[in-house]
Write a protein that holds these residues in place. Structure first.
Motif, PDB file in Angstrom:
ATOM      1  N   HIS A 104       5.742  11.055   1.548  1.00 28.00           N
ATOM      2  CA  HIS A 104       6.474   9.866   1.987  1.00 28.00           C
ATOM      3  C   HIS A 104       6.201   8.632   1.119  1.00 28.00           C
ATOM      4  CE1 HIS A 104       5.511  12.391   5.547  1.00 28.00           C
ATOM      5  NE2 HIS A 104       6.777  12.221   5.840  1.00 28.00           N
ATOM      6  N   GLY A 105       5.335   8.813   0.109  1.00 27.36           N
ATOM      7  CA  GLY A 105       5.179   7.750  -0.875  1.00 27.36           C
ATOM      8  C   GLY A 105       4.067   6.752  -0.647  1.00 27.36           C
ATOM      9  N   TRP A 106       3.146   6.995   0.255  1.00 26.56           N
ATOM     10  CA  TRP A 106       2.000   6.079   0.352  1.00 26.56           C
ATOM     11  C   TRP A 106       1.279   6.094  -0.990  1.00 26.56           C
ATOM     12  CZ3 TRP A 106      -1.222   5.948   5.541  1.00 26.56           C
ATOM     13  CH2 TRP A 106      -0.346   5.668   6.604  1.00 26.56           C
ATOM     14  N   ALA A 107       0.835   4.924  -1.416  1.00 23.00           N
ATOM     15  CA  ALA A 107       0.210   4.838  -2.741  1.00 23.00           C
ATOM     16  C   ALA A 107      -1.211   4.283  -2.645  1.00 23.00           C
ATOM     17  CB  ALA A 107       1.047   3.970  -3.667  1.00 23.00           C
ATOM     18  N   TYR A 108      -2.072   4.838  -3.464  1.00 22.16           N
ATOM     19  CA  TYR A 108      -3.501   4.499  -3.451  1.00 22.16           C
ATOM     20  C   TYR A 108      -3.922   4.031  -4.834  1.00 22.16           C
ATOM     21  CZ  TYR A 108      -3.297   7.304   0.839  1.00 22.16           C
ATOM     22  OH  TYR A 108      -2.981   7.793   2.078  1.00 22.16           O
ATOM     23  N   ASP A 109      -4.905   3.114  -4.879  1.00 24.46           N
ATOM     24  CA  ASP A 109      -5.384   2.662  -6.195  1.00 24.46           C
ATOM     25  C   ASP A 109      -6.477   3.589  -6.725  1.00 24.46           C
ATOM     26  OD1 ASP A 109      -7.743   1.992  -4.931  1.00 24.46           O
ATOM     27  OD2 ASP A 109      -7.425  -0.194  -5.017  1.00 24.46           O
ATOM     28  N   LEU A 110      -7.088   3.194  -7.842  1.00 21.37           N
ATOM     29  CA  LEU A 110      -8.058   4.089  -8.501  1.00 21.37           C
ATOM     30  C   LEU A 110      -9.295   4.359  -7.651  1.00 21.37           C
ATOM     31  CD1 LEU A 110      -8.005   2.762 -12.203  1.00 21.37           C
ATOM     32  CD2 LEU A 110      -6.730   4.684 -11.223  1.00 21.37           C
ATOM     33  N   GLU A 111      -9.562   3.453  -6.705  1.00 18.67           N
ATOM     34  CA  GLU A 111     -10.717   3.667  -5.821  1.00 18.67           C
ATOM     35  C   GLU A 111     -10.350   4.432  -4.566  1.00 18.67           C
ATOM     36  OE1 GLU A 111     -13.567   0.462  -4.946  1.00 18.67           O
ATOM     37  OE2 GLU A 111     -12.362  -0.740  -6.315  1.00 18.67           O
ATOM     38  N   GLY A 112      -9.049   4.674  -4.379  1.00 19.45           N
ATOM     39  CA  GLY A 112      -8.614   5.380  -3.172  1.00 19.45           C
ATOM     40  C   GLY A 112      -8.164   4.441  -2.057  1.00 19.45           C
ATOM     41  N   ASN A 113      -8.103   3.120  -2.344  1.00 14.46           N
ATOM     42  CA  ASN A 113      -7.608   2.187  -1.314  1.00 14.46           C
ATOM     43  C   ASN A 113      -6.104   2.330  -1.169  1.00 14.46           C
ATOM     44  OD1 ASN A 113     -10.214   0.916  -1.058  1.00 14.46           O
ATOM     45  ND2 ASN A 113      -9.788  -0.055  -3.034  1.00 14.46           N
ATOM     46  N   LEU A 114      -5.620   2.271   0.056  1.00  8.57           N
ATOM     47  CA  LEU A 114      -4.171   2.328   0.287  1.00  8.57           C
ATOM     48  C   LEU A 114      -3.574   0.983  -0.122  1.00  8.57           C
ATOM     49  CD1 LEU A 114      -1.711   3.844   1.527  1.00  8.57           C
ATOM     50  CD2 LEU A 114      -2.358   2.837   3.737  1.00  8.57           C
ATOM     51  N   VAL A 115      -2.657   1.011  -1.079  1.00 10.69           N
ATOM     52  CA  VAL A 115      -2.131  -0.262  -1.589  1.00 10.69           C
ATOM     53  C   VAL A 115      -0.638  -0.433  -1.346  1.00 10.69           C
ATOM     54  CG1 VAL A 115      -3.917  -0.685  -3.323  1.00 10.69           C
ATOM     55  CG2 VAL A 115      -1.943   0.729  -3.931  1.00 10.69           C
ATOM     56  N   ASN A 116       0.058   0.645  -1.048  1.00 12.53           N
ATOM     57  CA  ASN A 116       1.489   0.472  -0.796  1.00 12.53           C
ATOM     58  C   ASN A 116       2.011   1.517   0.183  1.00 12.53           C
ATOM     59  OD1 ASN A 116       4.013  -0.863  -1.289  1.00 12.53           O
ATOM     60  ND2 ASN A 116       4.661   0.999  -2.343  1.00 12.53           N
ATOM     61  N   VAL A 117       2.824   1.031   1.136  1.00 18.00           N
ATOM     62  CA  VAL A 117       3.458   1.912   2.116  1.00 18.00           C
ATOM     63  C   VAL A 117       4.956   1.652   2.035  1.00 18.00           C
ATOM     64  CG1 VAL A 117       3.701   2.325   4.600  1.00 18.00           C
ATOM     65  CG2 VAL A 117       1.439   1.920   3.637  1.00 18.00           C
ATOM     66  N   PRO A 118       5.768   2.632   1.673  1.00 18.86           N
ATOM     67  CA  PRO A 118       7.204   2.386   1.550  1.00 18.86           C
ATOM     68  C   PRO A 118       7.808   1.883   2.869  1.00 18.86           C
ATOM     69  CG  PRO A 118       6.636   4.520   0.608  1.00 18.86           C
ATOM     70  CD  PRO A 118       5.415   4.019   1.311  1.00 18.86           C
ATOM     71  N   ALA A 123       9.516   0.101   8.773  1.00 18.98           N
ATOM     72  CA  ALA A 123       8.897   1.260   9.419  1.00 18.98           C
ATOM     73  C   ALA A 123       7.689   0.878  10.269  1.00 18.98           C
ATOM     74  CB  ALA A 123       8.482   2.272   8.356  1.00 18.98           C
ATOM     75  N   TYR A 124       6.925  -0.109   9.815  1.00 17.19           N
ATOM     76  CA  TYR A 124       5.676  -0.428  10.525  1.00 17.19           C
ATOM     77  C   TYR A 124       5.665  -1.856  11.058  1.00 17.19           C
ATOM     78  CZ  TYR A 124       3.951   3.997   8.707  1.00 17.19           C
ATOM     79  OH  TYR A 124       3.777   5.337   8.440  1.00 17.19           O
ATOM     80  N   ARG A 125       6.776  -2.537  10.970  1.00 16.75           N
ATOM     81  CA  ARG A 125       6.856  -3.945  11.420  1.00 16.75           C
ATOM     82  C   ARG A 125       5.738  -4.766  10.788  1.00 16.75           C
ATOM     83  NH1 ARG A 125       9.793  -0.161  13.834  1.00 16.75           N
ATOM     84  NH2 ARG A 125      11.193  -0.866  15.472  1.00 16.75           N
ATOM     85  N   ASN A 126       5.308  -4.389   9.606  1.00 16.55           N
ATOM     86  CA  ASN A 126       4.175  -5.046   8.932  1.00 16.55           C
ATOM     87  C   ASN A 126       2.918  -5.049   9.801  1.00 16.55           C
ATOM     88  OD1 ASN A 126       5.279  -5.617   6.466  1.00 16.55           O
ATOM     89  ND2 ASN A 126       6.189  -7.552   7.169  1.00 16.55           N
ATOM     90  N   GLU A 127       2.818  -4.056  10.674  1.00 19.31           N
ATOM     91  CA  GLU A 127       1.659  -4.050  11.581  1.00 19.31           C
ATOM     92  C   GLU A 127       0.563  -3.076  11.149  1.00 19.31           C
ATOM     93  OE1 GLU A 127       4.318  -5.254  15.496  1.00 19.31           O
ATOM     94  OE2 GLU A 127       3.613  -3.189  15.263  1.00 19.31           O
ATOM     95  N   ILE A 128       0.786  -2.377  10.066  1.00 18.00           N
ATOM     96  CA  ILE A 128      -0.245  -1.426   9.635  1.00 18.00           C
ATOM     97  C   ILE A 128      -1.316  -2.147   8.821  1.00 18.00           C
ATOM     98  CG2 ILE A 128       1.096  -0.677   7.580  1.00 18.00           C
ATOM     99  CD1 ILE A 128      -0.196   2.120   8.034  1.00 18.00           C
ATOM    100  N   ASP A 129      -2.560  -1.906   9.157  1.00 16.88           N
ATOM    101  CA  ASP A 129      -3.670  -2.512   8.415  1.00 16.88           C
ATOM    102  C   ASP A 129      -4.061  -1.538   7.305  1.00 16.88           C
ATOM    103  OD1 ASP A 129      -5.980  -3.565   7.411  1.00 16.88           O
ATOM    104  OD2 ASP A 129      -6.984  -3.799   9.359  1.00 16.88           O
TER     105      ASP A 129
END
Ligand code: FES
Ligand code: FE
Length: 449
Positions: A104-118, A123-129
């Motif tokens: 579904h395209g969730w994207a992670y940076d080089l450390e594994g942090n979640l940095v982007n959610v399509p 989809a998440y009402r900007n409520e996802i932390d």
């Protein structure tokens, strides 16, 4: 019914219950208690030289991504997307700035942090932390002489303490050159239908099989087939075995530093090694250099051979299967011709088609086949070779050693396995080890009296 796990192995008496090689329940417990609480080999630095370089590997059965960070450090995280568990990255190796899950395209940076959610807003009402949904990070990573190891466990001792006396044997091979070693590009991967402990234990402890299992290969490989005729190569080259903390090493002793190089049929290699002997002697002792052709395992599943220049991980794939990942290691500063000689040596001896490798794999798969029988599984294996004949401080070698023909390191390997499987903490294990060593010293004194 499987007996309690602490009854499967009796290392003091040299008994092994074959269920340790076949039982699914034992295997599940191993993943958590052994692989989850040991230091596991992740990668060599030469596999991820530049920022953003990554390589995929496994810790037990868990896929992990090992990534060179912007600051030059190496980090690792579970290669599992926090949305529905897809692999975050499906490439074996490469260079990247981010990793985007192909589901579904969730994207992670080089450390594994979640940095982007399509479609984050809709989809998440900007409520996802997003800060809470990064990939699971491997909390502890240790670098030792260019090799990276990782563990999930907060309890396991620091890597150098975990390595303990085995460092002497590791350094002898990987620490002898000023600029270390590098891995030849390309990982050989193949599957063997056997339990991971057959391979790992053999590389820790088993010099005994060589002249039987590899008889034909030894004759065929040597320039002069008559070399071995009517004699035992084990008596020709006396050796010793080390066992400690679950690790093991067995080596022949050569009478000159150039000895092992004669195996390679490469004058260029012999010349280079001889010309650079002073460099090696600055980094390790002469005795370390003379221990050649050795087999080695760092508990639980990282092994190497000092002569054929191969190192490998035995990735477990259920109780009856392993995936071998093997590499050729070469001195980083050696000329191409020398590196090629090492590579050829590995390919013809210990590689998927190597003449020695196929001998070993056949033994392990055959045993695993036999263990399909219920009678065969309900039996006891003998690991008593050299029992009661361990020594310390022989030739100034660190730790517990014995004659090369011993199963001392195998008993140590199963002892550590059994300690971890029983759920003992690493501090309890350290106390037990101290008590075991005291008992062993007493035994040695009684024998010498
Ligand atoms: Fe990765 Fe859905 S599983 S984005
Ligand atoms: Fe072998």
């Amino acid at each position: 019914m499987t007996p309690p796990v602490n009854e499967l192995v009796d290392a003091d008496r040299g008994y092994i219950n074959p269920l340790v090689f076949t039982d699914q329940g034992v295997y599940e417990q191993e993943l958590e208690q052994v692989f989850g609480r040991s230091w596991l080999f992740l990668a060599h630095g030469s596999q991820v030289p530049k920022r953003g370089d990554f390589i995929q590997t496994y810790m037990g059965e868990d896929p992990v991504l090992v990534v060179r960070q912007k600051d030059g450090s190496v980090k690792a995280f579970l290669n599992q997307c926090r949305h529905r568990g897809m692999r975050i990255c499906r490439s074996d190796q490469g260079t990247s700035r981010t990793f985007t899950c192909s589901y579904h395209g969730w994207a992670y940076d080089l450390e594994g942090n979640l940095v982007n959610v399509p479609q984050e807003e809709r989809a998440y009402r900007n409520e996802i932390d997003k800060s809470k949904w990064g990939a699971l990070k491997v909390p502890r990573i240790a670098e030792y002489k260019g090799f990276y190891f990782g563990t999930w466990s907060a309890d396991v001792p620091e890597f150098e303490d975990y390595l303990g006396d085995m460092a002497y044997y590791f350094d002898a091979v990987f620490g002898r050159w000023d600029n270390g070693v590098e891995l030849v590009e390309g990982t050989s991967k193949w599957v063997i239908d056997c339990n991971w402990k057959f391979a790992s234990e053999q590389f820790a402890s088993d010099m005994y099989h060589a002249e039987v299992s590899h008889a034909s290969a030894l004759i065929a490989l040597h320039e002069d087939p008559a070399f071995w005729a009517g004699t035992s190569h084990q008596t020709l080259m006396p050796g010793r075995q080390f066992g400690g903390n679950g690790h093991g090493s067995g080596s022949f002793w050569a009478d000159s530093i150039g000895f092992s190089e004669s195996m390679y049929n490469s004058p260029a290699l012999s010349e280079w090694v001889t010309a650079n002997a002073d460099e090696a002697l600055r980094n390790v002792s002469e005795q370390q250099l003379l221990k050649v052709a050795g087999h080695n395992t760092i508990f639980p599943n990282f092994s190497w051979l000092a002569g054929p220049a191969t190192m490998r991980v035995w990735h477990p794939r259920g109780p009856g299967q392993i995936e071998v990942w093997a590499w050729t290691y070469v001195p980083k500063d050696a000329p191409d011709e020398v590196k090629a000689a090492y590579r050829r040596m590995t390919q013809r001896t210990f590689s998927p088609a190597g003449s020695f490798e196929t001998d070993d794999g056949e033994n392990w798969t055959e045993i695993q086949q036999v263990l399909r029988g219920w009678k065969a599984r309900n039996n006891t294996f003998n690991a008593q070779m050299g029992l009661g004949h361990d020594e310390r401080d022989v030739h100034g070698l660190p730790g517990r050693t014995s004659d090369a023909l011993s199963e001392s390191a195998a008993r140590g390997f199963y002892q550590r396995w059994s300690d971890l499987m029983a759920g003992l903490s690493w501090s309890d294990i350290a106390e037990l080890d101290a008590a075991r060593q005291a008992k062993e010293a007493l035994h040695q004194e009684v024998q010498e009296a």
